[in-house]
Design a protein around this motif. Sequence first.
Motif: not given
Length: 656
Positions: A71-75
């Motif tokens: 989903s990605g790096f850090i939300a």
Amino acid sequence: MPDSQLPATQHWRFETDVEGIGWLTIDAPKGPVNTLSRQALAELETMVTRIEDLAASGQIKGVVLLSGKESGFIAGADISEFDSMADFSILPDMLRRTHSLFARIEMLKVPVVAGIHGFCLGGGLELALACHYRIAVNDEKTRIGFPEVNLGIFPGFGGTGRSIRQAGPVDAMTAMLTGKPMRASEARAKGFVDKLVRHRDMLRWEGRKAVLQDRRAKPAGFAKRVMAMGPMRDYVANQMRKSVARKAPRLNYPAPWALIELFEKKGNDWRAMIAGEVEAFVPLLSSETATNLRRVFFLTESLKKQGLRGVEKPNFTRVHVVGAGVMGGDIAAWCALRGMGVTLQDLDLDRIKPALARAKSLFRKRLKTKEEIDAAVARLEADPAGKGLARADVVIEAVVEKLEIKQKIFAEAEAKAGPNAILATNTSSIELERIAEALKDPNRLIGLHFFNPVAQLPLVEIIRSRFNTDRQIALGSSFALAIGKSPVVVRSAPGFLVNRVLLPYMMAAVERVEKGENKELLDAAAVAFGMPMGPIELMDTIGLDVGKFVALELGHSVPDNSQFARLIAEGKLGRKTGEGFYKWEKGKVQKADPPDHPNLVALGRELVQPLVDTTEIVVREGVVANDDLADIGVILGTGFAPFLGGPLQARKDGRA
């Protein structure tokens, strides 16, 4: 090779390779998204201590920080912990400890490189800014920004000062004050990111090169930094206040004002800006505004859990819309914007052309490149003969509110559409059971009630009739989620949820105007209370003819001798005709200044009382399942003051 001298952690992995590069990966153990929980930060302290030792002894040349999540790096920070942290005895120490941790990363002698894909938001961006160099994937999934203002706070892990250092005061403060995420290319242009790559699998290679070449990001140049110096900083701060005042009054949304004050005091020294975060941030997290905005966030997130999942999750690719008026045309445009093939049907091509023109205007506003715009235009096809009906996954009717016309459309749709296609009406007030009388299988018909303007309002009411199964309603919710909308399930009843609560509010205001009260004053009072626009302007925006129809459907009278009825008889229907209660020029309302009033907020509270009362009735009648769904539905569908947490929450708090 794994570093055996590091204790096992739940959120982080660390290994070194033969070139002396340390690879630090965050991969939170629960859920698809990384967040900086208190445990994750505590574990990172352990990691940083070991990395400091390795760097001091020359065993590593640098570190690359990556995410193990698709989903990605850090939300961002873990929002679920905010309530427990909103304590003056806990929060200041926690913030200072995180400041110290990020400063230790920044002070490492070896380069630390952040490799970013997908979401890099809030605390995730603050951590990336503490690294020495940032590489991001330049694709549609990458989103970089500071959404904290939407939760009633601002960055508190050092992001205020570091963003100003890297992007300059104007771009940094704009990012923090608006809360809007940036694409990777925009973040690169503004200085939040140093290099772009095309694919996620290039992050490791580019991270390796950045370490071996000891790359370090350059701070913003003098031309940008000068805006935070001397009298220029006061000027910039005042301009920011003017901009914020239009959308976020200080009384309702204190966070952007507190951030501007911090910038005005310390914006010329990024380190002082970071140090000043603690004192300004702490009272915000425990404020009523932040508490209510967190509630709104969690309610909105809960809507994303509706719909079919796993092996049953449907794949929607084609939509057929019947009716190319404002609503139908804009629904079709939105579905095309979201990547679906759309056929748009009406009586002839001339009726469809205006909708295609509006759609192209939307694509130009929302899409960045000519290729993207052309692709969206190609996905939206005029279809006066209705040939797309047979191959559509979803059929949406959006014609005039006349029962017999809707029944005829769905009788034909049932005969021609595929057996698994969703049949949906965008009716704003007619009970589904009456429309479904024309169908052999009334279970197939659901309501997908969009709101005008479709591109701006996130709510879609999923209307459930007594014929529908749980699966059919879950399919409707899945479709709403697939096009980026927030579904709220409501029972088929006159006006459903949003129109049911809006009409008493708008009609009560219209009646006050009929009795001689100043319409500009009433609208100003509603806005002062926290509504996005006043009830009279809203009636003009919806259309007086539509307002009258829904009013009659819901049992409200519209006397023939009223100003409301006379305006309709004269064809003055509001925004769409250029005149209603107000005059409109190029889609903009023309208003006189309202007269003075001693307490606009109190008058606004009085005006919204019918809306709050009716929301209680709707829940009591079972039209919507509970207070939470009623609150989030009314917020998303009407713009009801988010800082109050919804009409029913506001009543509980004694503010409505």
